[in-house]
Design a protein around this motif. Sequence first.
Motif, short mmCIF file in Angstrom:
data_model
loop_
_atom_site.label_atom_id
_atom_site.label_comp_id
_atom_site.label_asym_id
_atom_site.label_seq_id
_atom_site.Cartn_x
_atom_site.Cartn_y
_atom_site.Cartn_z
N ALA A 13 1.13 -1.38 0.01
CA ALA A 13 0.03 -0.21 -0.19
C ALA A 13 0.60 1.71 -0.12
O ALA A 13 2.19 1.08 0.86
CB ALA A 13 -0.59 0.06 0.98
N TYR A 14 0.48 1.78 -0.68
CA TYR A 14 0.78 3.86 -0.41
C TYR A 14 1.21 4.46 0.99
O TYR A 14 -0.04 4.00 1.81
CB TYR A 14 0.35 4.56 -1.67
CG TYR A 14 0.76 6.55 -1.59
CD1 TYR A 14 1.93 5.87 -2.10
CD2 TYR A 14 0.24 6.95 -0.58
CE1 TYR A 14 2.07 7.49 -2.57
CE2 TYR A 14 0.57 8.09 -1.04
CZ TYR A 14 2.33 8.40 -1.82
OH TYR A 14 2.25 10.00 -1.45
N GLU A 15 1.87 4.79 0.94
CA GLU A 15 2.63 5.40 2.36
C GLU A 15 2.29 7.02 2.19
O GLU A 15 3.89 6.99 1.98
CB GLU A 15 3.61 4.66 3.06
CG GLU A 15 4.45 5.68 4.70
CD GLU A 15 5.45 4.41 5.34
OE1 GLU A 15 5.91 5.95 5.70
OE2 GLU A 15 6.03 3.65 4.82
N GLY A 16 1.42 7.87 2.87
CA GLY A 16 1.71 9.46 2.71
C GLY A 16 2.20 9.39 4.02
O GLY A 16 2.30 9.38 5.36
N GLY A 17 2.73 10.95 3.75
CA GLY A 17 3.35 11.79 4.26
C GLY A 17 4.22 13.15 4.17
O GLY A 17 3.82 13.57 3.30
N ALA A 18 5.02 13.54 5.23
CA ALA A 18 5.77 14.60 4.49
C ALA A 18 7.24 14.22 3.59
O ALA A 18 7.14 13.52 3.59
CB ALA A 18 6.32 15.65 6.15
N ASP A 46 3.82 3.62 -9.81
CA ASP A 46 4.47 2.62 -9.07
C ASP A 46 5.05 3.78 -7.65
O ASP A 46 6.11 3.08 -7.01
CB ASP A 46 6.29 2.37 -10.07
CG ASP A 46 6.63 3.14 -10.45
OD1 ASP A 46 6.57 4.24 -10.50
OD2 ASP A 46 7.86 2.86 -10.70
N ILE A 47 4.91 4.91 -7.25
CA ILE A 47 5.57 5.31 -6.12
C ILE A 47 4.89 4.35 -5.02
O ILE A 47 3.95 4.23 -5.28
CB ILE A 47 4.96 6.83 -6.19
CG1 ILE A 47 5.72 7.39 -5.11
CG2 ILE A 47 3.80 6.75 -6.66
CD1 ILE A 47 6.12 8.78 -5.54
N LYS A 48 5.56 4.42 -3.90
CA LYS A 48 5.04 3.86 -2.85
C LYS A 48 4.89 4.57 -1.59
O LYS A 48 4.46 4.60 -0.45
CB LYS A 48 6.25 2.46 -2.22
CG LYS A 48 5.37 1.16 -3.88
CD LYS A 48 4.42 1.36 -3.76
CE LYS A 48 4.16 0.00 -5.04
NZ LYS A 48 3.00 -0.69 -5.26
N LYS A 49 5.82 6.14 -1.61
CA LYS A 49 5.44 6.66 -0.03
C LYS A 49 5.97 8.29 -1.41
O LYS A 49 6.72 7.99 -2.19
CB LYS A 49 7.16 6.22 0.28
CG LYS A 49 7.14 6.77 1.53
CD LYS A 49 8.22 6.56 2.24
CE LYS A 49 8.32 7.09 4.11
NZ LYS A 49 9.31 6.67 4.44
N ASN A 89 -3.24 7.01 -5.68
CA ASN A 89 -2.00 7.39 -5.12
C ASN A 89 -2.39 9.15 -5.07
O ASN A 89 -2.70 9.43 -6.41
CB ASN A 89 -0.36 7.32 -5.06
CG ASN A 89 0.37 7.65 -6.54
OD1 ASN A 89 0.09 8.68 -7.22
ND2 ASN A 89 0.40 6.63 -7.34
N PRO A 90 -1.43 10.24 -4.67
CA PRO A 90 -2.26 11.74 -5.11
C PRO A 90 -1.09 11.90 -6.58
O PRO A 90 -0.85 13.60 -6.94
CB PRO A 90 -1.52 12.39 -3.65
CG PRO A 90 -0.16 11.51 -3.23
CD PRO A 90 -1.05 9.44 -3.62
N TYR A 91 -0.15 11.62 -7.52
CA TYR A 91 0.65 11.93 -8.30
C TYR A 91 -0.06 11.70 -9.48
O TYR A 91 0.48 10.88 -10.19
CB TYR A 91 1.61 11.36 -7.97
CG TYR A 91 2.56 10.82 -6.61
CD1 TYR A 91 3.50 13.00 -6.88
CD2 TYR A 91 3.19 11.09 -5.69
CE1 TYR A 91 3.50 13.00 -5.26
CE2 TYR A 91 3.16 11.03 -4.63
CZ TYR A 91 3.74 12.29 -4.40
OH TYR A 91 4.42 12.55 -3.82
N PRO A 118 12.46 12.07 -4.31
CA PRO A 118 13.48 11.85 -5.31
C PRO A 118 13.75 10.44 -5.62
O PRO A 118 13.52 9.82 -4.97
CB PRO A 118 14.53 12.46 -4.79
CG PRO A 118 14.38 13.80 -3.50
CD PRO A 118 12.70 13.15 -3.36
N GLY A 119 13.76 10.20 -6.93
CA GLY A 119 14.07 8.89 -7.42
C GLY A 119 13.01 8.86 -9.13
O GLY A 119 12.77 9.70 -9.62
#
Length: 239
Positions: free
Chosen positions: A25-30, A88-91, A184-186, A203-204
């Motif tokens: 699952a996607y992990e959201g935060g700062a 494919d972003i997870k965080k 995810n929010p992207y 970054p990635g």
Amino acid sequence: MKRKVVLTAFLSAVLLVFPLSSLLAYEGGAVGGGGTISGVVKFKGAAPAPKKLEVTKDKEVCAKTAKSDPGLIVSGGNLVNAVVSITDIKKGKKLEPQKVTLDQNGCEYKPHVLAFVAGSTVEILNPDGILHNVHSYSKVNSPFNIAQPKFKKTITQKIDKPEVIKLQCDVHGWMSGWFFVAENPYFSVTDNSGSFKLTDVPPGTYNLEVWHETLGKVSQKVTVKAKEEAKVTFELAKK
């Protein structure tokens, strides 16, 4: 052999308690030092002339403005209403379900492509003073088929799972639209110039995908550096 059996049993037990979907699952935060992805989605070839749509019902309301097929809009050589997203972003930044609005003013879905994160609630408006019927062709979420008479100005529908959903009005056959329900929010829907922008990207290196209802999907890898902007151009053509 015994070690392999034990490992397999352990993994099976983990998946029983924590399903694979939750583990991934996607992990959201700062987001610290996030970058930006921006660019345009181009149409390859000569832009087709907009196809006119015939208004066959409730003309006193629906025929006030001319209708054209929204399924392929090209502006200055660029595609309008394409959705660009990171797959494919997870965080990254916070994942916040919202209340979004789909309007049916003038017997058209506005916006034609409405993008939002899973878990959001859609407020569907009917200011036309006539009967509409909102029909979703969902496969992952439960489909809905809701009559919206003139006295029911607003209805709400919660969409829980990521999916691209086609919408149709069963009363006015020319009315079509889409929900792009993101995991995810992207994501970004290209504007009237075919442009898009994704902000606060950690970054990635990511897989960036563009979806268009008529032209399908295209993807490419993009590398985002801290506090920098990555410029990307997509090009889609008729198949």
